[in-house]
Design a protein around this motif. Structure first.
Motif, PDB file in Angstrom:
ATOM      1  N   VAL A  46       0.840  -1.203   0.000  1.00 28.16           N
ATOM      2  CA  VAL A  46       0.000   0.000   0.000  1.00 28.16           C
ATOM      3  C   VAL A  46       0.869   1.245   0.000  1.00 28.16           C
ATOM      4  CG1 VAL A  46      -1.739   1.295   1.312  1.00 28.16           C
ATOM      5  CG2 VAL A  46      -1.894  -1.189   1.149  1.00 28.16           C
ATOM      6  N   GLY A  47       1.906   1.239   0.835  1.00 30.23           N
ATOM      7  CA  GLY A  47       2.840   2.363   0.845  1.00 30.23           C
ATOM      8  C   GLY A  47       3.625   2.480  -0.445  1.00 30.23           C
ATOM      9  N   VAL A  48       3.999   1.319  -1.014  1.00 29.94           N
ATOM     10  CA  VAL A  48       4.723   1.339  -2.292  1.00 29.94           C
ATOM     11  C   VAL A  48       3.867   1.960  -3.386  1.00 29.94           C
ATOM     12  CG1 VAL A  48       5.719  -0.103  -4.103  1.00 29.94           C
ATOM     13  CG2 VAL A  48       6.181  -0.634  -1.709  1.00 29.94           C
ATOM     14  N   GLN A  49       2.606   1.581  -3.460  1.00 29.01           N
ATOM     15  CA  GLN A  49       1.714   2.133  -4.471  1.00 29.01           C
ATOM     16  C   GLN A  49       1.561   3.637  -4.313  1.00 29.01           C
ATOM     17  OE1 GLN A  49      -1.893  -0.108  -3.978  1.00 29.01           O
ATOM     18  NE2 GLN A  49      -1.062  -1.957  -4.921  1.00 29.01           N
ATOM     19  N   GLU A  50       1.445   4.087  -3.060  1.00 29.51           N
ATOM     20  CA  GLU A  50       1.303   5.524  -2.820  1.00 29.51           C
ATOM     21  C   GLU A  50       2.562   6.271  -3.224  1.00 29.51           C
ATOM     22  OE1 GLU A  50       0.241   9.181  -1.965  1.00 29.51           O
ATOM     23  OE2 GLU A  50      -1.091   7.449  -2.070  1.00 29.51           O
ATOM     24  N   ARG A  51       3.727   5.741  -2.867  1.00 37.07           N
ATOM     25  CA  ARG A  51       4.989   6.382  -3.225  1.00 37.07           C
ATOM     26  C   ARG A  51       5.187   6.412  -4.735  1.00 37.07           C
ATOM     27  NH1 ARG A  51       7.353   9.458   0.771  1.00 37.07           N
ATOM     28  NH2 ARG A  51       6.948   8.460   2.785  1.00 37.07           N
ATOM     29  N   LEU A  52       4.861   5.305  -5.409  1.00 35.00           N
ATOM     30  CA  LEU A  52       5.005   5.263  -6.862  1.00 35.00           C
ATOM     31  C   LEU A  52       4.042   6.235  -7.538  1.00 35.00           C
ATOM     32  CD1 LEU A  52       5.465   1.436  -7.565  1.00 35.00           C
ATOM     33  CD2 LEU A  52       7.213   3.242  -7.612  1.00 35.00           C
ATOM     34  N   ALA A  53       2.815   6.351  -6.999  1.00 38.00           N
ATOM     35  CA  ALA A  53       1.858   7.297  -7.563  1.00 38.00           C
ATOM     36  C   ALA A  53       2.362   8.727  -7.419  1.00 38.00           C
ATOM     37  CB  ALA A  53       0.503   7.138  -6.880  1.00 38.00           C
ATOM     38  N   THR A  54       2.951   9.037  -6.265  1.00 37.94           N
ATOM     39  CA  THR A  54       3.505  10.375  -6.057  1.00 37.94           C
ATOM     40  C   THR A  54       4.686  10.623  -6.987  1.00 37.94           C
ATOM     41  OG1 THR A  54       2.826  10.303  -3.738  1.00 37.94           O
ATOM     42  CG2 THR A  54       4.495  11.931  -4.342  1.00 37.94           C
ATOM     43  N   LEU A  55       5.561   9.608  -7.134  1.00 39.51           N
ATOM     44  CA  LEU A  55       6.703   9.747  -8.033  1.00 39.51           C
ATOM     45  C   LEU A  55       6.247   9.923  -9.479  1.00 39.51           C
ATOM     46  CD1 LEU A  55       9.759   9.655  -8.565  1.00 39.51           C
ATOM     47  CD2 LEU A  55       9.570   7.158  -8.671  1.00 39.51           C
ATOM     48  N   GLY A  56       5.250   9.127  -9.893  1.00 33.93           N
ATOM     49  CA  GLY A  56       4.751   9.244 -11.252  1.00 33.93           C
ATOM     50  C   GLY A  56       4.137  10.603 -11.526  1.00 33.93           C
ATOM     51  N   ILE A 102       6.077  18.282  -3.110  1.00 36.11           N
ATOM     52  CA  ILE A 102       6.400  18.400  -1.690  1.00 36.11           C
ATOM     53  C   ILE A 102       5.451  19.366  -0.994  1.00 36.11           C
ATOM     54  CG2 ILE A 102       8.153  19.148  -0.043  1.00 36.11           C
ATOM     55  CD1 ILE A 102      10.260  18.167  -2.030  1.00 36.11           C
ATOM     56  N   PHE A 103       5.179  20.512  -1.625  1.00 33.91           N
ATOM     57  CA  PHE A 103       4.337  21.541  -1.025  1.00 33.91           C
ATOM     58  C   PHE A 103       2.912  21.492  -1.591  1.00 33.91           C
ATOM     59  CE2 PHE A 103       8.730  23.220  -1.174  1.00 33.91           C
ATOM     60  CZ  PHE A 103       8.983  23.229   0.188  1.00 33.91           C
ATOM     61  N   ARG A 104       2.388  20.294  -1.780  1.00 35.77           N
ATOM     62  CA  ARG A 104       1.040  20.166  -2.326  1.00 35.77           C
ATOM     63  C   ARG A 104       0.018  20.676  -1.319  1.00 35.77           C
ATOM     64  NH1 ARG A 104       1.936  13.754  -2.506  1.00 35.77           N
ATOM     65  NH2 ARG A 104       2.328  13.415  -0.292  1.00 35.77           N
ATOM     66  N   LEU A 105      -1.160  20.998  -1.806  1.00 35.42           N
ATOM     67  CA  LEU A 105      -2.222  21.546  -0.973  1.00 35.42           C
ATOM     68  C   LEU A 105      -2.651  20.540   0.086  1.00 35.42           C
ATOM     69  CD1 LEU A 105      -4.413  23.246  -3.729  1.00 35.42           C
ATOM     70  CD2 LEU A 105      -2.820  24.357  -2.162  1.00 35.42           C
ATOM     71  N   PRO A 106      -2.992  21.018   1.280  1.00 36.23           N
ATOM     72  CA  PRO A 106      -3.447  20.089   2.326  1.00 36.23           C
ATOM     73  C   PRO A 106      -4.651  19.262   1.905  1.00 36.23           C
ATOM     74  CG  PRO A 106      -2.967  22.242   3.256  1.00 36.23           C
ATOM     75  CD  PRO A 106      -2.875  22.400   1.762  1.00 36.23           C
ATOM     76  N   SER A 107      -5.560  19.852   1.124  1.00 34.25           N
ATOM     77  CA  SER A 107      -6.739  19.112   0.678  1.00 34.25           C
ATOM     78  C   SER A 107      -6.360  17.948  -0.224  1.00 34.25           C
ATOM     79  CB  SER A 107      -7.697  20.043  -0.060  1.00 34.25           C
ATOM     80  OG  SER A 107      -7.061  20.625  -1.198  1.00 34.25           O
ATOM     81  N   ARG A 108      -5.243  18.079  -0.945  1.00 37.87           N
ATOM     82  CA  ARG A 108      -4.777  16.994  -1.807  1.00 37.87           C
ATOM     83  C   ARG A 108      -4.002  15.947  -1.032  1.00 37.87           C
ATOM     84  NH1 ARG A 108      -7.696  16.582  -6.330  1.00 37.87           N
ATOM     85  NH2 ARG A 108      -7.969  18.621  -7.316  1.00 37.87           N
ATOM     86  N   SER A 109      -3.128  16.387  -0.139  1.00 35.74           N
ATOM     87  CA  SER A 109      -2.309  15.434   0.614  1.00 35.74           C
ATOM     88  C   SER A 109      -3.159  14.607   1.569  1.00 35.74           C
ATOM     89  CB  SER A 109      -1.225  16.179   1.393  1.00 35.74           C
ATOM     90  OG  SER A 109      -1.804  17.098   2.305  1.00 35.74           O
ATOM     91  N   THR A 110      -4.252  15.175   2.084  1.00 39.03           N
ATOM     92  CA  THR A 110      -5.106  14.437   3.009  1.00 39.03           C
ATOM     93  C   THR A 110      -5.867  13.322   2.305  1.00 39.03           C
ATOM     94  OG1 THR A 110      -5.381  16.425   4.357  1.00 39.03           O
ATOM     95  CG2 THR A 110      -6.962  14.660   4.695  1.00 39.03           C
ATOM     96  N   ARG A 111      -6.232  13.540   1.055  1.00 37.34           N
ATOM     97  CA  ARG A 111      -7.046  12.569   0.329  1.00 37.34           C
ATOM     98  C   ARG A 111      -6.229  11.443  -0.286  1.00 37.34           C
ATOM     99  NH1 ARG A 111     -12.228  13.830  -1.049  1.00 37.34           N
ATOM    100  NH2 ARG A 111     -12.057  12.450  -2.849  1.00 37.34           N
TER     101      ARG A 111
END
Length: 246
Positions: A46-56, A102-111
């Motif tokens: 689950v963490g890998v998928q999230e990290r890869l999505a952020t990297l992509g 890195i400095f994405r909006l809180p509304s985006r990082s929370t979701r």
């Protein structure tokens, strides 16, 4: 069930919703083995998928930022967009893309990785085992206690990683990047150091993925409790109104 068992059931239900169906067994020893062998890798994925999505997403933003910067140069007359094709231009675009992530909006990082259906399912589970608002508060306190234990585990892992990194730096400075040892010793030390770096990366990346997956579970539980509290208020609202009228 007691508060402890109910609290553990909430956390396990949140884990099940995040990682998917669990492999169950009637024997506790077998279930413990399944958790360690099967469910832990699923949890880390689950963490890998999230990290890869952020990297992509960050890589997708690099050409977007390059086009924006090239358009700005062309409009302001600072040069032709072709001159921005150099490696420096792509480096600037990469920095801007990294900043956007890195400095994405809180509304985006929370979701990130938080799914409303998972929150609703967990809220229904809590609603079924919590008889009243006082029980909900007790369950929240129990989850906070388990969360504190998880935070302590992450702190210990980070300390171990820090000590490991310091050891790698010390070994590199004393056995690789020095002229006081022979070539054969340096070669052997380099091979061993490379293996140590791979092990460090394995546990370092695993820790990042674990923290990400743990964040998803925490936020799913937090929002589920909020959903349950809202459900309780809706349920108690009409009855309170009738009492007041009477």
């Amino acid at each position: 069930m007691g508060i402890f068992e109910e609290t553990v059931s909430i956390v396990r239900e949140a884990e099940r919703l995040v990682i998917g169906p669990r492999v169950k067994s009637r024997w506790k020893s077998v279930e413990t083995t399944l958790d360690a062998v099967v469910h832990v890798p699923w949890f880390l994925l689950v963490g890998v998928q999230e990290r890869l999505a952020t990297l992509g997403f960050g890589l997708f933003l690099v050409p977007v930022w390059w086009c924006i910067l090239a358009a700005i140069i062309w409009v302001t007359g600072g040069g032709s967009p072709a001159s921005f094709h150099s490696s420096d231009g792509w480096m600037v675009a990469g920095l801007m893309a990294a900043g956007s992530v890195i400095f994405r909006l809180p509304s985006r990082s929370t979701r990130l990785s938080i799914r409303p259906p998972q929150i609703a399912s967990l809220a229904a589970h809590i609603h079924a085992i919590a008889a009243d608002e006082a029980t909900i508060k007790l369950l929240q306190s129990g989850v906070a206690a388990l969360d504190s234990a998880a935070n302590q585990r992450i702190t210990r892992i980070n300390w171990a990683l820090g000590i490991g990194w310091a050891g790698l730096v010390w070994a590199a400075s004393h056995w690789v990047f020095t002229t006081d040892v022979s070539y054969a010793v340096r070669q052997e030390a380099t091979a061993r150091l490379f293996g140590g770096v791979l092990i460090f990366l394995f546990f370092g990346v695993g820790t990042m993925c674990y923290e990400t997956a743990l964040r998803v579970v925490r936020q799913t539980i937090d929002f589920a409790f909020l959903e349950v509290s809202d459900m309780r208020q809706i349920e108690n609202g009409p009855s309170r109104a009738v009492v007041e009228e009477g």
